[in-house]
Each structure stands twice: as structure tokens, then as C-alpha cells.
Write a protein that holds these residues in place. Structure first.
Motif, PDB file in Angstrom:
ATOM      1  N   TRP A  30      38.985  29.119  41.860  1.00 18.55           N
ATOM      2  CA  TRP A  30      39.948  28.916  40.774  1.00 18.55           C
ATOM      3  C   TRP A  30      41.296  28.502  41.343  1.00 18.55           C
ATOM      4  O   TRP A  30      41.946  27.581  40.821  1.00 18.55           O
ATOM      5  CB  TRP A  30      40.105  30.203  39.943  1.00 18.55           C
ATOM      6  CG  TRP A  30      41.135  30.046  38.869  1.00 18.55           C
ATOM      7  CD1 TRP A  30      40.940  29.581  37.600  1.00 18.55           C
ATOM      8  CD2 TRP A  30      42.544  30.303  38.997  1.00 18.55           C
ATOM      9  NE1 TRP A  30      42.147  29.538  36.926  1.00 18.55           N
ATOM     10  CE2 TRP A  30      43.133  29.969  37.753  1.00 18.55           C
ATOM     11  CE3 TRP A  30      43.351  30.786  40.028  1.00 18.55           C
ATOM     12  CZ2 TRP A  30      44.509  30.107  37.526  1.00 18.55           C
ATOM     13  CZ3 TRP A  30      44.724  30.920  39.804  1.00 18.55           C
ATOM     14  CH2 TRP A  30      45.288  30.581  38.557  1.00 18.55           C
ATOM     15  N   ILE A  31      41.742  29.147  42.405  1.00 16.91           N
ATOM     16  CA  ILE A  31      43.029  28.817  43.018  1.00 16.91           C
ATOM     17  C   ILE A  31      43.032  27.372  43.521  1.00 16.91           C
ATOM     18  O   ILE A  31      43.989  26.622  43.296  1.00 16.91           O
ATOM     19  CB  ILE A  31      43.349  29.784  44.175  1.00 16.91           C
ATOM     20  CG1 ILE A  31      43.643  31.190  43.626  1.00 16.91           C
ATOM     21  CG2 ILE A  31      44.532  29.286  45.003  1.00 16.91           C
ATOM     22  CD1 ILE A  31      43.797  32.251  44.704  1.00 16.91           C
ATOM     23  N   LEU A  32      41.952  26.958  44.180  1.00  9.27           N
ATOM     24  CA  LEU A  32      41.883  25.604  44.715  1.00  9.27           C
ATOM     25  C   LEU A  32      41.919  24.560  43.605  1.00  9.27           C
ATOM     26  O   LEU A  32      42.629  23.542  43.707  1.00  9.27           O
ATOM     27  CB  LEU A  32      40.616  25.437  45.555  1.00  9.27           C
ATOM     28  CG  LEU A  32      40.552  26.257  46.855  1.00  9.27           C
ATOM     29  CD1 LEU A  32      39.217  26.030  47.557  1.00  9.27           C
ATOM     30  CD2 LEU A  32      41.709  25.920  47.778  1.00  9.27           C
ATOM     31  N   LEU A  33      41.164  24.802  42.531  1.00 12.27           N
ATOM     32  CA  LEU A  33      41.167  23.837  41.426  1.00 12.27           C
ATOM     33  C   LEU A  33      42.533  23.796  40.747  1.00 12.27           C
ATOM     34  O   LEU A  33      43.009  22.717  40.365  1.00 12.27           O
ATOM     35  CB  LEU A  33      40.087  24.194  40.407  1.00 12.27           C
ATOM     36  CG  LEU A  33      39.938  23.190  39.253  1.00 12.27           C
ATOM     37  CD1 LEU A  33      39.449  21.838  39.784  1.00 12.27           C
ATOM     38  CD2 LEU A  33      38.971  23.705  38.187  1.00 12.27           C
ATOM     39  N   ALA A  34      43.175  24.963  40.595  1.00 16.52           N
ATOM     40  CA  ALA A  34      44.509  24.995  39.997  1.00 16.52           C
ATOM     41  C   ALA A  34      45.504  24.223  40.862  1.00 16.52           C
ATOM     42  O   ALA A  34      46.375  23.504  40.347  1.00 16.52           O
ATOM     43  CB  ALA A  34      44.967  26.439  39.816  1.00 16.52           C
ATOM     44  N   ASN A  77      35.573  37.266  44.949  1.00 21.74           N
ATOM     45  CA  ASN A  77      36.463  36.543  45.858  1.00 21.74           C
ATOM     46  C   ASN A  77      36.182  35.046  45.834  1.00 21.74           C
ATOM     47  O   ASN A  77      37.111  34.224  45.855  1.00 21.74           O
ATOM     48  CB  ASN A  77      36.312  37.074  47.286  1.00 21.74           C
ATOM     49  CG  ASN A  77      37.079  38.367  47.496  1.00 21.74           C
ATOM     50  OD1 ASN A  77      37.943  38.712  46.701  1.00 21.74           O
ATOM     51  ND2 ASN A  77      36.778  39.080  48.569  1.00 21.74           N
ATOM     52  N   GLN A  78      34.900  34.674  45.813  1.00 20.45           N
ATOM     53  CA  GLN A  78      34.539  33.257  45.723  1.00 20.45           C
ATOM     54  C   GLN A  78      35.122  32.633  44.456  1.00 20.45           C
ATOM     55  O   GLN A  78      35.700  31.542  44.486  1.00 20.45           O
ATOM     56  CB  GLN A  78      33.020  33.100  45.692  1.00 20.45           C
ATOM     57  CG  GLN A  78      32.341  32.977  47.025  1.00 20.45           C
ATOM     58  CD  GLN A  78      30.860  32.747  46.849  1.00 20.45           C
ATOM     59  OE1 GLN A  78      30.140  33.602  46.290  1.00 20.45           O
ATOM     60  NE2 GLN A  78      30.387  31.613  47.308  1.00 20.45           N
ATOM     61  N   HIS A 117      42.101  41.540  44.042  1.00 12.35           N
ATOM     62  CA  HIS A 117      41.259  40.513  44.644  1.00 12.35           C
ATOM     63  C   HIS A 117      42.069  39.340  45.180  1.00 12.35           C
ATOM     64  O   HIS A 117      41.557  38.525  45.957  1.00 12.35           O
ATOM     65  CB  HIS A 117      40.222  40.016  43.629  1.00 12.35           C
ATOM     66  CG  HIS A 117      39.212  41.049  43.256  1.00 12.35           C
ATOM     67  ND1 HIS A 117      39.316  41.812  42.116  1.00 12.35           N
ATOM     68  CD2 HIS A 117      38.086  41.478  43.891  1.00 12.35           C
ATOM     69  CE1 HIS A 117      38.286  42.648  42.041  1.00 12.35           C
ATOM     70  NE2 HIS A 117      37.532  42.470  43.109  1.00 12.35           N
ATOM     71  N   VAL A 118      43.342  39.267  44.773  1.00 14.07           N
ATOM     72  CA  VAL A 118      44.207  38.210  45.267  1.00 14.07           C
ATOM     73  C   VAL A 118      44.621  38.474  46.716  1.00 14.07           C
ATOM     74  O   VAL A 118      44.973  37.562  47.457  1.00 14.07           O
ATOM     75  CB  VAL A 118      45.457  38.062  44.373  1.00 14.07           C
ATOM     76  CG1 VAL A 118      46.360  36.930  44.851  1.00 14.07           C
ATOM     77  CG2 VAL A 118      45.045  37.829  42.925  1.00 14.07           C
ATOM     78  N   GLN A 119      44.558  39.729  47.136  1.00 16.88           N
ATOM     79  CA  GLN A 119      45.044  40.101  48.459  1.00 16.88           C
ATOM     80  C   GLN A 119      44.207  39.516  49.594  1.00 16.88           C
ATOM     81  O   GLN A 119      44.700  39.319  50.704  1.00 16.88           O
ATOM     82  CB  GLN A 119      45.077  41.627  48.574  1.00 16.88           C
ATOM     83  CG  GLN A 119      46.043  42.277  47.598  1.00 16.88           C
ATOM     84  CD  GLN A 119      45.990  43.792  47.671  1.00 16.88           C
ATOM     85  OE1 GLN A 119      45.253  44.373  48.479  1.00 16.88           O
ATOM     86  NE2 GLN A 119      46.784  44.446  46.827  1.00 16.88           N
ATOM     87  N   MET A 120      42.925  39.261  49.348  1.00 16.97           N
ATOM     88  CA  MET A 120      42.068  38.660  50.360  1.00 16.97           C
ATOM     89  C   MET A 120      42.110  39.449  51.671  1.00 16.97           C
ATOM     90  O   MET A 120      42.376  38.909  52.749  1.00 16.97           O
ATOM     91  CB  MET A 120      42.471  37.206  50.632  1.00 16.97           C
ATOM     92  CG  MET A 120      42.445  36.326  49.424  1.00 16.97           C
ATOM     93  SD  MET A 120      40.771  36.059  48.823  1.00 16.97           S
ATOM     94  CE  MET A 120      41.078  34.974  47.448  1.00 16.97           C
ATOM     95  N   THR A 121      41.890  40.764  51.583  1.00 18.01           N
ATOM     96  CA  THR A 121      41.973  41.605  52.778  1.00 18.01           C
ATOM     97  C   THR A 121      40.767  41.438  53.690  1.00 18.01           C
ATOM     98  O   THR A 121      40.864  41.682  54.893  1.00 18.01           O
ATOM     99  CB  THR A 121      42.090  43.085  52.363  1.00 18.01           C
ATOM    100  OG1 THR A 121      41.001  43.421  51.480  1.00 18.01           O
ATOM    101  CG2 THR A 121      43.412  43.345  51.649  1.00 18.01           C
ATOM    102  N   ASN A 122      39.635  41.021  53.132  1.00 20.36           N
ATOM    103  CA  ASN A 122      38.443  40.837  53.956  1.00 20.36           C
ATOM    104  C   ASN A 122      38.468  39.479  54.645  1.00 20.36           C
ATOM    105  O   ASN A 122      38.994  38.498  54.127  1.00 20.36           O
ATOM    106  CB  ASN A 122      37.180  40.951  53.094  1.00 20.36           C
ATOM    107  CG  ASN A 122      37.035  42.332  52.479  1.00 20.36           C
ATOM    108  OD1 ASN A 122      37.440  43.327  53.088  1.00 20.36           O
ATOM    109  ND2 ASN A 122      36.482  42.394  51.287  1.00 20.36           N
ATOM    110  N   VAL A 181      32.064  25.843  48.796  1.00 19.37           N
ATOM    111  CA  VAL A 181      32.721  27.159  48.770  1.00 19.37           C
ATOM    112  C   VAL A 181      32.119  28.041  47.686  1.00 19.37           C
ATOM    113  O   VAL A 181      31.960  29.255  47.855  1.00 19.37           O
ATOM    114  CB  VAL A 181      34.239  27.003  48.548  1.00 19.37           C
ATOM    115  CG1 VAL A 181      34.888  28.367  48.310  1.00 19.37           C
ATOM    116  CG2 VAL A 181      34.895  26.316  49.728  1.00 19.37           C
ATOM    117  N   ALA A 182      31.753  27.444  46.555  1.00 22.48           N
ATOM    118  CA  ALA A 182      31.286  28.198  45.385  1.00 22.48           C
ATOM    119  C   ALA A 182      29.787  28.465  45.385  1.00 22.48           C
ATOM    120  O   ALA A 182      29.249  28.931  44.384  1.00 22.48           O
ATOM    121  CB  ALA A 182      31.671  27.450  44.111  1.00 22.48           C
TER     122      ALA A 182
END
Length: 317
Positions: free
Chosen positions: A135-139, A129-130, A196-201, A263-264
Motif C-alpha cells: 500500500w505504501i509503495l502504490l501510494a 506487513n506485506q 505494523h508501520v514500525q517494521m521492526t522485523n 513483493v505481494a
């Protein structure tokens, strides 16, 4: 891809370092090189100053030409258009897309890099998840800056030294790897899937605090860039973000990379050391540019115009 993987494997083997150590070394050496070039005025004025600031006479050139100054002048002519800045963000976006494919498919280039990590680096690994969040933030950062560089561009004859351009391309390509490299231990043992994209936790406290920090800094930087683009000519900015701060957009950039490093952070660590080295490079490079910008403002508009101004954030001179 096999050829690329083989070349990556050969480079890492030749350096005697794994990818984590190689990336950290790259950032630190790049920052040290930029800092060392900024100290002598003869180098700073030739190689670090670009755009309208290149007309500054504050650093000057030797009054008596010499062989050395002649060589430096010749090297300083190796320049590319300032519009090439857009290529930095093209490289960033393409790098993010490439590594998304590699990570989801466990491609050969990913395997060549991740499998050469030391046991210590593999054991201290980010979660899936991290890795995905970072990756999403950098993109997002790369895509936004690319859009801004294309939308907020004006015709200009400004140029920058070609080494600056190469270093920028190298930085964004390296950061495309740095964003996931400390998660290699998990990526090698667990499959990264769309689930893992769902971020359910529920997010961890660090993520809960640092992701909004990233987004706020991104929004402030965008606002600064939009304001600077709206100016009809170069003048002392009167936007609230610029009151008392020379380059708040540079400060926002530093906050963006620092938040990524936080975050990482792998379990048990305060910060991701590879991305911290990335942040150091960004802070050094932009800090030096901010100093040059302040001197340019001083020469063009007078000392009183920027007297006491901070460089990138309040408290940093």
C-alpha cells in the motif's frame, strides 16, 4: 458507506465472481481489448494514437469514405483534453487514502468486498506487513505521478479518446483494491494497526530485493519525465536513458508494477496473480504506445534516427 457496500455486494453477486477473480478478469479483458483495437490500422489511428503522435499519417484512413468509416470518425471525435491524465493520479491518491481508512477501521466497503472472497483466496493470504508495504509503495507511486503531472505540464491542445480516459480511471481505482485484496484473509482475522508501520522485523529476501527495485525504477522514471519536460520541442532524445530505447520511462513503469506483484506474493507463491494481471495490462498498453511513438519518430526524423531502437527496455522490440 452502507449504500456503496450494498452496491459492491450486488455487483459481485451479479458477476458470480469474488473480487479477486473480478479484478483479474478486468485487467485481462482490458489488455485484450486494447490489443485487439491496435491491430486494424483504421481503429489504431483513430482511438489509440493521441498527443503529437496523432498527427502521424502512417496508419492512414480509407480513401473511399463509407458508413463504417464515417461512424468510426464520429466516435473518434469523443475526446477529452490530454491534461485529464492528471485525473488518473488524483484517482490513485484518493483511492489509496480511502482504502487506508477502510483497512484500518475495517469499514463496510472493505467488509463487503473481503467477505465475498472464496475460501481458497482467503486461505492464501498476504501478511499484514506485506499488505502495508505494498500500500505504501502504490501510494508513493500515485503521489509522485500526480506531482509530476502537475509540475511537468505544459499548455497543450492534445486530446485523447474518452474511452482511454475511462479505462485509465478504472485501472487506478481497480489497482487501489488489487494492492490489498489478496491479503483479505489476514485482514479479516487480524487488526491492522499503526504498530505494523514500525517494521521492526527484518524484511524477507523478496522484499529486500524488490523494494529497492521499485525505488530505482521510480527514480529512473522520474528522471526521464524531468528530461522530457526540459525539452524545448519534440526531438530525438539524447539523454543516456533514451539511447537505443524509445520509451525507457514506460519500461520503468512495467518494472514498478512487476516489483509490486513480486513483493505481494502470498506464501508459497512466486507472484501475486492479481497484480501480475495488472502488470500485463500495463505492459500491453505501454508497449503499444511505445510502438506508435517509434513510428512517429521515424516519420518525423527519418528511419536512421531510431533504427534498431528497442521499445521500452533493451532486448524488447
Amino acid at each position: 458507506m452502507d449504500f456503496i457496500a450494498h452496491r459492491v455486494d450486488c455487483v459481485l453477486e451479479a458477476t458470480g465472481m469474488d473480487a479477486v477473480d473480478a479484478l483479474r478478469t478486468f485487467y485481462v479483458l482490458a489488455a485484450a481489448t486494447t490489443l485487439s483495437v491496435s491491430i486494424p490500422g483504421s481503429l489504431r489511428s483513430r482511438f489509440l494514437v493521441y498527443g503529437p503522435r496523432a498527427t502521424s499519417t502512417g496508419f492512414g484512413s480509407p480513401s473511399q469514405p463509407s458508413v463504417t468509416s464515417g461512424l468510426l470518425d464520429y466516435l473518434a471525435t469523443w475526446r477529452v483534453p490530454h491534461s485529464y491524465f492528471a485525473q488518473f493520479y488524483i484517482a490513485s491518491v484518493l483511492s489509496s487514502a480511502f482504502w487506508a481508512l477502510q483497512l484500518f477501521s475495517r469499514g463496510s466497503v472493505f467488509q463487503a468486498i473481503a467477505s465475498r472472497l472464496s475460501l481458497e483466496h482467503q486461505q492464501q493470504s498476504m501478511s499484514l506487513n506485506q499488505t502495508l508495504v505494498c500500500w505504501i509503495l502504490l501510494a508513493m507511486q500515485g503521489a509522485r505521478r500526480l506531482w509530476e503531472s502537475l509540475t511537468f505540464s505544459k499548455p497543450s491542445s492534445s486530446q485523447m479518446w474518452f474511452v482511454h480516459w475511462l479505462l485509465g480511471i478504472g485501472f487506478y481505482l481497480a489497482t487501489g483494491v488489487a494492492i490489498w485484496i489478496e491479503g483479505s484473509g489476514t485482514l479479516l482475522t487480524e487488526d491492522l494497526t499503526l504498530e505494523h508501520v514500525q517494521m521492526t522485523n527484518a524484511p524477507k529476501l523478496r522484499t529486500f530485493l524488490c523494494v529497492p527495485l521499485f525505488l530505482i525504477a521510480s527514480g529512473l522514471q522520474h528522471d526521464c519525465h524531468h528530461y522530457l519536460f526540459s525539452l524545448k520541442k519534440y526531438t530525438v532524445p539524447d539523454h543516456p536513458m533514451f539511447r537505443g530505447v524509445v520509451c525507457p520511462h514506460y519500461g520503468a513503469e512495467c518494472v514498478i508494477y512487476l516489483s509490486l506483484a513480486l513483493v505481494a506474493a502470498p506464501p508459497g507463491q512466486i507472484v501475486n496473480k492479481t497484480l501480475l494481471a495488472c502488470f500485463v495490462f500495463v505492459a500491453v498498453n505501454l508497449g503499444l504506445t511505445a510502438r506508435t511513438t517509434r513510428q512517429w519518430y521515424t516519420e518525423k526524423f527519418g528511419k536512421d534516427a531510431v533504427q534498431g531502437w528497442w521499445l521500452m527496455i533493451p532486448g524488447i522490440y
